[in-house]
Write an enzyme that holds these catalytic residues in place. Structure first.
Site, mmCIF file in Angstrom:
data_model
loop_
_atom_site.group_PDB
_atom_site.id
_atom_site.type_symbol
_atom_site.label_atom_id
_atom_site.label_comp_id
_atom_site.label_asym_id
_atom_site.label_seq_id
_atom_site.Cartn_x
_atom_site.Cartn_y
_atom_site.Cartn_z
ATOM 1 N N SER A 23 0.820 -1.201 0.000
ATOM 2 C CA SER A 23 0.000 0.000 0.000
ATOM 3 C C SER A 23 0.864 1.265 0.000
ATOM 4 O O SER A 23 1.764 1.401 -0.831
ATOM 5 C CB SER A 23 -0.953 -0.047 1.196
ATOM 6 O OG SER A 23 -1.991 0.878 1.063
ATOM 7 N N ASP A 75 -8.669 -6.182 -4.949
ATOM 8 C CA ASP A 75 -8.395 -4.923 -4.253
ATOM 9 C C ASP A 75 -9.135 -3.789 -4.933
ATOM 10 O O ASP A 75 -9.132 -3.685 -6.168
ATOM 11 C CB ASP A 75 -6.893 -4.654 -4.260
ATOM 12 C CG ASP A 75 -6.512 -3.437 -3.437
ATOM 13 O OD1 ASP A 75 -7.330 -3.009 -2.591
ATOM 14 O OD2 ASP A 75 -5.402 -2.921 -3.628
ATOM 15 N N HIS A 93 -6.161 -6.499 -1.193
ATOM 16 C CA HIS A 93 -5.066 -5.579 -0.894
ATOM 17 C C HIS A 93 -3.935 -6.279 -0.141
ATOM 18 O O HIS A 93 -2.765 -6.023 -0.388
ATOM 19 C CB HIS A 93 -5.625 -4.437 -0.044
ATOM 20 C CG HIS A 93 -4.758 -3.228 0.043
ATOM 21 N ND1 HIS A 93 -4.453 -2.439 -1.042
ATOM 22 C CD2 HIS A 93 -4.137 -2.653 1.114
ATOM 23 C CE1 HIS A 93 -3.686 -1.427 -0.655
ATOM 24 N NE2 HIS A 93 -3.479 -1.541 0.640
#
Length: 422
Positions: free
Chosen positions: A154, A346, A403
């Site tokens: 991320s 995601d 994610h």
């Protein structure tokens, strides 16, 4: 003979100590700047080797900014124990020495003497990470010449790219590669693809599409006008639009079930009065651990995560700025391996947006990249995704993952990790 046996034992285990959970560990704070302290936590590999330095050192950087590597990355994704303190079969410690760093300063167990010492730019974050690594090497000099890899997730990917470039520029000979999972490299490309992504999976209708797309376009306009804090605010507003029109789809895995009485905000579920089931169970358990048993075991006098919100807010001007040019520099000006990983489920860093910035990136082999065929990422005879490689650059599409790819599809992620360190 006894002395020789003791020497062999020390060589095999390193100079770790008993921390929390299985295996030899080490940890500590580094004053990266006056008034700013970063916390690191090392898990020595459990691989069957004569000396732990036969295995590489892998750094893990969490996202947020403000999310804790020692907490979430460790117990929710790749450490030896999960949030329930059960042993994790696919922990990375099986294969590498794993170093979690709570960064930027103010995240997790990292802290500042005053909030004025919090970072405001990605470059400052990278500089602090270099200082932290130097402090770690002073504590554990046997790792100074061990192959080093940076892995991240991320917003951690945005930090990892610049950190890797700084290490190479400063002549760290052991830096070998950087991995970026669902990385916030070109935020606007992710945001602009929210509406089509949600429409194509059936999470919104055409009316919802128009509302989400309008929010994304406003965000883009602020960014183009150099109004960076406004762009960050507009990004958050667009997330709220999605929450309304998609009825609280999970931003980190669109297949995750969400109680219809709850609202999802960031990584946390905000409970309505009298509805305790809205609390995110994993986050809740990790928070209890970090400020309970773990803080006690590591003998730390720091409240874990107490300034994480301030970390995010202080980086508000920098949050939506892209670092695609940094990735291009790593590809063109270094010999490092570069991996980009995207989970197909995601939303917040959606696959379509990731592929847009990769395909539009200006680097020396970009024209050649457009002709490279994509192949299957096969693990034990199962299609776990796809991969595309050119020289030191590799992109991985991971099936059945959101994610948090290492948690959602550990077999695919371990295969990618093997590619990185081989």
């Amino acid at each position: 003979m006894k002395i020789l046996a003791l020497v062999c034992l020390l060589a095999a285990t390193g100079y770790g100590r008993q921390g929390f959970g299985p295996g030899e560990q080490d940890w500590g704070h580094v004053e990266v700047r006056s008034g700013a302290y970063e916390f690191w936590w090392l898990y020595e590999t459990t691989a069957h080797v004569a000396n732990i330095t036969e295995k590489p050192l892998v750094i893990w950087l969490q996202g947020g900014p403000g999310a804790s590597s020692t907490g979430f990355g460790n117990f929710a994704e790749i450490g030896p124990l999960d949030e329930n303190l059960n042993r994790r079969d696919h922990t990375w410690v099986n294969d590498v020495n794993l170093l979690f760093i709570d960064n930027p300063v103010g995240t997790g167990y990292s802290y500042v003497d005053d909030k004025k010492y919090l970072t405001t730019t990605n470059k400052q974050i990278a500089d602090d990470l270099v200082a932290c690594l130097e402090g770690f090497y002073k504590r554990r000099p046997e790792f100074r010449h061990v192959p080093l890899y940076i892995t991240s997730e991320s917003y951690g990917g945005k930090m990892a790219a610049e950190f890797a470039l700084e290490l190479f520029k400063r002549g760290f000979p052991n830096i070998k590669g950087v991995n970026m999972i669902d990385a916030w490299i070109s935020p606007i490309d992710s945001v602009l693809n929210w509406a089509p992504f949600l429409l194509n999976v059936g999470a919104i209708d055409q009316q919802g599409y128009q509302k989400v797309d309008a929010g994304a376009r406003r965000t883009q306009k602020y960014l183009e006008d150099g109004k960076y804090q406004e762009a960050t605010n507009s990004w958050a507003n667009t997330e709220n639009i999605i929450m309304n029109v998609a009825h609280d789809v999970d931003f980190y895995n669109i297949l995750k079930k969400i109680n219809s009485h709850c609202r999802k905000v960031g990584r946390s579920l905000i409970a309505k009065p009298g509805i305790p089931e809205c609390v995110d169970e994993v986050d809740y358990k990790i928070g209890l651990l970090m400020n309970g048993k773990i803080r006690e075991a590591l003998k730390l006098n720091v409240t874990w995560g107490h300034t994480s919100g301030a970390v995010f807010n202080t980086l508000g001007e920098d949050f939506m700025k892209p670092v695609v040019d940094i990735v291009a520099k790593v590809l063109d000006k270094t010999n490092l391996k570069v991996q980009v990983v995207t989970g197909q489920l995601d939303l917040i860093v959606d696959t379509p947006g990731t592929i847009v910035w990769i395909d539009n990136m200006k680097w020396s082999r970009s024209r050649e990249w457009s002709t490279v065929p994509r192949t299957v990422l096969s693990v034990n005879g199962v299609n776990e995704g796809y991969q595309k490689k050119l020289g030191n650059f590799a992109v991985y599409w991971v099936n059945r993952a959101g994610h948090m790819v290492p948690a959602d599809n550990p077999l695919a992620m371990n295969s990618i990790l093997t590619d990185l360190i081989s």
